[in-house]
Structure formats: structure tokens, C-alpha cells
Write an enzyme that holds these catalytic residues in place. Sequence first.
Site, PDB file in Angstrom:
ATOM      1  N   GLY A  14       0.652  -1.303   0.444  1.00 60.27           N
ATOM      2  CA  GLY A  14       0.066  -0.307  -0.388  1.00 60.27           C
ATOM      3  C   GLY A  14       1.028   1.459  -0.160  1.00 60.27           C
ATOM      4  O   GLY A  14       0.517   1.937   0.209  1.00 60.27           O
ATOM      5  N   ILE A  94      -7.337 -10.127 -10.401  1.00 57.18           N
ATOM      6  CA  ILE A  94      -8.173  -9.819 -12.191  1.00 57.18           C
ATOM      7  C   ILE A  94     -10.291  -9.672 -11.731  1.00 57.18           C
ATOM      8  O   ILE A  94     -10.649 -10.273 -10.940  1.00 57.18           O
ATOM      9  CB  ILE A  94      -8.107 -11.166 -13.181  1.00 57.18           C
ATOM     10  CG1 ILE A  94      -6.585 -11.469 -13.277  1.00 57.18           C
ATOM     11  CG2 ILE A  94      -8.728 -11.127 -14.163  1.00 57.18           C
ATOM     12  CD1 ILE A  94      -6.088 -12.312 -13.629  1.00 57.18           C
ATOM     13  N   ASN A 109      -5.853   2.829 -13.092  1.00 59.23           N
ATOM     14  CA  ASN A 109      -4.998   2.130 -12.353  1.00 59.23           C
ATOM     15  C   ASN A 109      -3.591   2.439 -12.201  1.00 59.23           C
ATOM     16  O   ASN A 109      -3.221   3.159 -13.239  1.00 59.23           O
ATOM     17  CB  ASN A 109      -4.368   0.752 -13.553  1.00 59.23           C
ATOM     18  CG  ASN A 109      -3.715   0.229 -12.785  1.00 59.23           C
ATOM     19  OD1 ASN A 109      -3.600  -0.704 -11.794  1.00 59.23           O
ATOM     20  ND2 ASN A 109      -3.424  -0.611 -14.023  1.00 59.23           N
ATOM     21  N   HIS A 111       0.853   1.583 -13.574  1.00 58.32           N
ATOM     22  CA  HIS A 111       0.828   0.089 -14.366  1.00 58.32           C
ATOM     23  C   HIS A 111       2.704   1.200 -13.294  1.00 58.32           C
ATOM     24  O   HIS A 111       3.078   2.272 -14.590  1.00 58.32           O
ATOM     25  CB  HIS A 111       1.042  -0.044 -15.492  1.00 58.32           C
ATOM     26  CG  HIS A 111       1.854  -1.569 -15.987  1.00 58.32           C
ATOM     27  ND1 HIS A 111       1.066  -2.451 -15.552  1.00 58.32           N
ATOM     28  CD2 HIS A 111       2.901  -1.438 -16.533  1.00 58.32           C
ATOM     29  CE1 HIS A 111       2.579  -2.960 -15.810  1.00 58.32           C
ATOM     30  NE2 HIS A 111       3.023  -2.240 -16.774  1.00 58.32           N
TER      31      HIS A 111
HETATM   32  C1  GRF Z   1       3.138  -0.574  -7.484  1.00 59.09           C
HETATM   33  O1  GRF Z   1       4.263  -1.024  -8.276  1.00 59.09           O
HETATM   34  C2  GRF Z   1       2.168  -0.369  -8.701  1.00 59.09           C
HETATM   35  O2  GRF Z   1       2.616   0.532  -9.590  1.00 59.09           O
HETATM   36  C3  GRF Z   1       1.628  -1.778  -8.901  1.00 59.09           C
HETATM   37  O3  GRF Z   1       1.592  -2.691  -8.098  1.00 59.09           O
HETATM   38  C4  GRF Z   1       2.143  -2.127  -6.954  1.00 59.09           C
HETATM   39  C5  GRF Z   1       1.572  -1.886  -5.478  1.00 59.09           C
HETATM   40  O4  GRF Z   1       3.054  -1.716  -4.360  1.00 59.09           O
HETATM   41  N1  GRF Z   1       0.312  -2.354  -9.830  1.00 59.09           N
HETATM   42  P1  GRF Z   1       2.274  -0.681  -3.586  1.00 59.09           P
HETATM   43  O5  GRF Z   1       1.109  -2.150  -2.809  1.00 59.09           O
HETATM   44  O6  GRF Z   1       1.804   0.617  -3.871  1.00 59.09           O
HETATM   45  O7  GRF Z   1       3.319  -0.760  -2.841  1.00 59.09           O
END
Ligand code: GRF
Length: 200
Positions: A14, A94, A109, A111
Site C-alpha cells: 500500500g 483480476i 490503475n 502500472h
Molecule cells: C506498484 O508497483 C504498482 O505500480 C503496481 O503494484 C505495486 C503496488 O505497490 N500496480 P504498493 O502496494 O502500492 O506498495
Amino acid sequence: MNKVRICVLVSGGGTNLQALINSQSKGDITHGEIVGVISSNPDAYALVRAEKAGIPSAVCIKKGRSQEEFEDELISLLDSFRAEIIVLAGFLTILSSRFTNTYNRRIINIHPSLIPSFCGEGFYGLKVHEAALERGVKLTGATVHFVNEIPDGGEIIAQKAVEVLPGDTPQLLQKRVMEQAEWILLPQAVELVCERMIDK
Ligand code: GRF
């Protein structure tokens, strides 16, 4: 002022949720408000972060249920938070096209690459950074996009580039992409989307 009600979906540490919480308390997110956090993992540290920030949270587990049952519960939780925007911040379960169509242009989202590189099915977590290093790119970064039925295929909202440095490991690169791109870009993009929704 009316604020857009944001619900953040998480599964892990998180840190992106934390970046959103921090931006909200600094006053950088003004057109939206985080009203709830939903985790697909009961042990996610993200739930502790939500609690510390005084944000209500819920857990919704996929295991042992059909996709439809899982998403029905998710939708009713989102309804209970009266969520207008859904932010996927490291959400690892998913979502079907039935779900993404229900929230057309309302799911965001983050990424950890510059889409269309190193994205789509199978590109998650360290795998994204491993692939970037293997290909030998000199720049990578992060992308915030709307979510549709194609994995990482929705409209791009914002991107930020990050340098790949000699001697990088997937772990080092992941950390730099988070610090220099994700934690800055996600709050900015969320604010932008909320501002556009309010102005409509
Ligand atoms: C991040 O790298 C994000 O880009 C990807 O999942 C990871 C989540 O990390 N979708 P966190 O739980 O926010 O530390």
C-alpha cells in the site's frame, strides 16, 4: 465544495495508497476524498495504513468463489462507500469485463512502466522491471490509465519517465520507479480526474 468519492483497491504494502493519503493531508488532492479502502488480501499492510489514516476499510476475497460472486460483493462494498472513482493501487485480483464496463472511465490503475512497453498479461510486480532490464531500455517509468477489459489497455491519463542506471537490479529499479514516478504521478492523476469530473 463537493468532492469526488474515491475508493482505493489494494492487495499488498500500500505505498501508493500512502502516497494518496499524504497528498490528501497536504492539500494536493482537493477535488476528491478517499472514503474507503478495499483489500483482496486480509493481511495487506495497506489495511493498517488505512486504519492509521482513519479511513474505513473492508476485505473482499476471491478464493473459493466464482468471479461473479466475488465481483458482486465488491460492487456492493463500493456501493456502501458510495464510490464514484475506483483507484487500483497494487490490486492483484483480476476484474472481468462485466466489472470494468460497470465502471466505464471510473477505474484508474497505476502500472510501473511506460505503456505500451512491458505491460499486459503477466507483467506485474518485479516481472515488469526484469523485462525492462532484459530489453536494455535506458528509460522506464510509470503510467496511470483508465481500466477497460484489455489488461493495461485503457486510455492513458499520465506518464512519468525514470532513468535506468548501470548496475540496476529489478529491486533497485522498482524502488526508483516508485519513488520518482508512481508516488508522485498517481496522486496528480487522481486529482486531475476528480477535477475534470467536478467541472463537468
Ligand atoms: C506498484 O508497483 C504498482 O505500480 C503496481 O503494484 C505495486 C503496488 O505497490 N500496480 P504498493 O502496494 O502500492 O506498495
